[in-house]
Design a protein around this motif. Sequence first.
Motif, short mmCIF file in Angstrom:
data_model
loop_
_atom_site.label_atom_id
_atom_site.label_comp_id
_atom_site.label_asym_id
_atom_site.label_seq_id
_atom_site.Cartn_x
_atom_site.Cartn_y
_atom_site.Cartn_z
N TYR A 31 0.83 -1.20 0.00
CA TYR A 31 0.00 0.00 0.00
C TYR A 31 0.87 1.26 0.00
CZ TYR A 31 -4.36 -2.48 1.28
OH TYR A 31 -5.47 -3.28 1.30
N GLY A 32 2.12 1.13 0.45
CA GLY A 32 2.96 2.30 0.61
C GLY A 32 2.43 3.13 1.77
N LYS A 33 2.60 4.44 1.70
CA LYS A 33 2.05 5.33 2.73
C LYS A 33 0.67 5.76 2.28
CE LYS A 33 6.35 7.11 4.54
NZ LYS A 33 7.17 8.30 4.83
N ILE A 34 -0.32 5.51 3.13
CA ILE A 34 -1.69 5.91 2.83
C ILE A 34 -2.24 6.73 4.01
CG2 ILE A 34 -2.21 4.02 1.25
CD1 ILE A 34 -3.56 2.53 3.49
N THR A 35 -3.20 7.56 3.72
CA THR A 35 -3.78 8.45 4.72
C THR A 35 -4.81 7.72 5.58
OG1 THR A 35 -3.52 10.25 3.15
CG2 THR A 35 -4.94 10.67 5.03
N LEU A 36 -4.82 8.06 6.84
CA LEU A 36 -5.78 7.52 7.79
C LEU A 36 -7.19 7.66 7.24
CD1 LEU A 36 -5.83 6.46 10.82
CD2 LEU A 36 -6.50 8.78 11.41
N GLY A 37 -7.95 6.59 7.20
CA GLY A 37 -9.33 6.61 6.73
C GLY A 37 -9.50 6.56 5.22
N GLY A 93 -0.20 3.65 11.63
CA GLY A 93 1.04 2.92 11.84
C GLY A 93 1.28 1.90 10.74
N GLY A 94 2.40 1.20 10.87
CA GLY A 94 2.77 0.20 9.89
C GLY A 94 1.95 -1.08 10.05
N PHE A 95 1.81 -1.79 8.96
CA PHE A 95 1.12 -3.08 9.02
C PHE A 95 1.74 -4.05 8.04
CE2 PHE A 95 -1.22 -0.59 5.89
CZ PHE A 95 -1.46 -1.49 4.86
N SER A 96 1.64 -5.31 8.40
CA SER A 96 2.07 -6.42 7.56
C SER A 96 1.12 -7.56 7.87
CB SER A 96 3.51 -6.81 7.89
OG SER A 96 3.91 -7.89 7.08
N LYS A 97 0.28 -7.89 6.94
CA LYS A 97 -0.78 -8.89 7.13
C LYS A 97 -0.69 -9.97 6.06
CE LYS A 97 -2.41 -6.40 10.43
NZ LYS A 97 -2.23 -6.79 11.80
N LYS A 115 1.18 -5.06 2.93
CA LYS A 115 1.96 -4.26 3.85
C LYS A 115 1.80 -2.80 3.50
CE LYS A 115 6.24 -4.72 1.23
NZ LYS A 115 7.65 -5.11 1.29
N GLY A 116 2.12 -1.96 4.45
CA GLY A 116 2.04 -0.54 4.20
C GLY A 116 2.14 0.25 5.50
N PHE A 117 1.85 1.54 5.40
CA PHE A 117 1.91 2.42 6.55
C PHE A 117 0.75 3.41 6.45
CE2 PHE A 117 3.21 6.02 9.09
CZ PHE A 117 3.78 5.41 10.19
N VAL A 118 -0.08 3.43 7.49
CA VAL A 118 -1.22 4.37 7.54
C VAL A 118 -0.76 5.60 8.32
CG1 VAL A 118 -3.59 4.73 8.31
CG2 VAL A 118 -2.87 2.46 7.48
N GLU A 119 -0.74 6.76 7.62
CA GLU A 119 -0.33 8.04 8.21
C GLU A 119 -1.53 8.77 8.76
OE1 GLU A 119 3.29 9.78 5.76
OE2 GLU A 119 1.45 9.68 4.57
N LYS A 120 -1.30 9.48 9.84
CA LYS A 120 -2.35 10.35 10.35
C LYS A 120 -2.53 11.50 9.38
CE LYS A 120 -1.68 9.31 15.19
NZ LYS A 120 -1.37 9.82 16.53
#
Length: 123
Positions: A31-37, A93-97, A115-120
């Motif tokens: 997913y890379g960096k994605i925005t919260l929500g 935060g980061g995730f790996s599922k 995988k990816g990182f959800v940014e606020k």
Amino acid sequence: MKVQVTAILLFLLGNIVHSQEFKFEKEVINYGKITLGSDGIRTFEFTNIGDAPLIIKEIKSTCGCTVPKKPERPIMPGEKGEISISYDTKRPGGFSKAITIFSNAKQERKLLKLKGFVEKAIQ
């Protein structure tokens, strides 16, 4: 003689039963960096490269934050299919599922990863 014929028939039957096979475009979605929500839906695309219908029996995820959706009908030889994944992007935060696919393919269990990182959101 009967034993040999029975053994040959079982071998051939085993090859016929497992003549379905996946070929995924990607086995990891980043997913890379994605925005919260933001939109957390992604798709794993695959092709049945076997010579018999491919049936996805079940898909399990490693947690409730990852919801997979499987094809409802068999995927015929040479046909493309897709598995949709919805990740809950309300968790910063980061995730790996991982998801595990159970099917009638040669490899009955197939593991795919996200995988990816959800940014606020910036305010």
